[in-house]
Write an enzyme that holds these catalytic residues in place. Structure first.
Site, PDB file in Angstrom:
ATOM      1  CB  SER A  99     -34.564 -34.917  -0.385  1.00 43.47           C
ATOM      2  OG  SER A  99     -34.236 -33.562  -0.196  1.00 43.47           O
ATOM      3  CG  HIS A 110     -28.601 -29.404  -3.777  1.00 40.47           C
ATOM      4  ND1 HIS A 110     -29.213 -30.446  -4.425  1.00 40.47           N
ATOM      5  CD2 HIS A 110     -28.726 -29.656  -2.444  1.00 40.47           C
ATOM      6  CE1 HIS A 110     -29.695 -31.301  -3.532  1.00 40.47           C
ATOM      7  NE2 HIS A 110     -29.403 -30.847  -2.322  1.00 40.47           N
TER       8      HIS A 110
HETATM    9  P1  AMP Z   1     -30.807 -32.513  -0.103  1.00 43.08           P
HETATM   10  O1  AMP Z   1     -31.548 -33.232   0.991  1.00 43.08           O
HETATM   11  O2  AMP Z   1     -29.311 -32.520   0.030  1.00 43.08           O
HETATM   12  O3  AMP Z   1     -31.263 -32.999  -1.474  1.00 43.08           O
HETATM   13  O4  AMP Z   1     -31.214 -30.991   0.024  1.00 43.08           O
HETATM   14  C1  AMP Z   1     -32.395 -30.476  -0.485  1.00 43.08           C
HETATM   15  C2  AMP Z   1     -32.646 -29.187   0.236  1.00 43.08           C
HETATM   16  O5  AMP Z   1     -33.566 -28.423  -0.536  1.00 43.08           O
HETATM   17  C3  AMP Z   1     -33.287 -29.353   1.625  1.00 43.08           C
HETATM   18  O6  AMP Z   1     -32.425 -28.748   2.582  1.00 43.08           O
HETATM   19  C4  AMP Z   1     -34.621 -28.617   1.498  1.00 43.08           C
HETATM   20  O7  AMP Z   1     -34.962 -27.923   2.667  1.00 43.08           O
HETATM   21  C5  AMP Z   1     -34.359 -27.674   0.330  1.00 43.08           C
HETATM   22  N1  AMP Z   1     -35.506 -27.266  -0.450  1.00 43.08           N
HETATM   23  C6  AMP Z   1     -36.443 -28.064  -1.028  1.00 43.08           C
HETATM   24  N2  AMP Z   1     -37.328 -27.336  -1.718  1.00 43.08           N
HETATM   25  C7  AMP Z   1     -36.933 -26.030  -1.591  1.00 43.08           C
HETATM   26  C8  AMP Z   1     -37.446 -24.788  -2.077  1.00 43.08           C
HETATM   27  N3  AMP Z   1     -38.527 -24.726  -2.848  1.00 43.08           N
HETATM   28  N4  AMP Z   1     -36.789 -23.647  -1.724  1.00 43.08           N
HETATM   29  C9  AMP Z   1     -35.701 -23.694  -0.939  1.00 43.08           C
HETATM   30  N5  AMP Z   1     -35.169 -24.832  -0.457  1.00 43.08           N
HETATM   31  C10 AMP Z   1     -35.777 -25.992  -0.773  1.00 43.08           C
END
Ligand code: AMP
Length: 113
Positions: free
Chosen positions: A94, A99
């Site tokens: 997302s 990461h």
């Molecule tokens: P993915 O779905 O693999 O792209 O992981 C994105 C992750 O980023 C999700 O687990 C979200 O909860 C996390 N996330 C999004 N915005 C933030 C933020 N500002 N600080 C910490 N985690 C975040």
């Protein structure tokens, strides 16, 4: 291209609970944790997804895995943790800045859901 939320965290423009930082990467706690320990490890270089990485990124990608081990030892989860990289929207990605999810503190099923 506009900065992703992670690029803003790297630039310290928005706050995050940072657990590790070096010249090449930053790690901070996920705001919506899926396990008792849920840390996101991001390269400072703004790669949007793993499959955008090139030959020149080999050292950086290796560095991220070594950093994951360092962070796991630091957080005392090195006995058992899971690393996840979602690559592409259908896999669950997302945020389009590469990461590694570092997850620990509960049992994990296999195969993953
Ligand atoms: P993915 O779905 O693999 O792209 O992981 C994105 C992750 O980023 C999700 O687990 C979200 O909860 C996390 N996330 C999004 N915005 C933030 C933020 N500002 N600080 C910490 N985690 C975040």
């Amino acid at each position: 291209m506009t900065d992703s939320i992670f690029a803003k965290i790297i630039k310290k423009q928005i706050p995050a609970d940072i657990v590790y930082e070096d010249d090449l990467c930053l790690a901070f706690r996920d705001m919506n944790p899926q396990a008792p320990v849920h840390v996101l490890l991001v390269p400072k270089k703004p790669l949007d997804m793993l499959t955008s990485a090139q030959e020149e990124d080999q050292t950086l990608l290796g560095h991220l895995l070594l950093a994951a081990g360092t962070i796991a030892r630091q957080l005392k989860i090195d006995g058992a943790f899971r690393l996840v990289i979602n690559n592409g929207e259908e896999s669950g990605q997302s945020v389009f800045h590469v990461h590694l999810h570092i997850l620990a503190g509960r049992p994990f099923r296999w195969p993953p859901g």
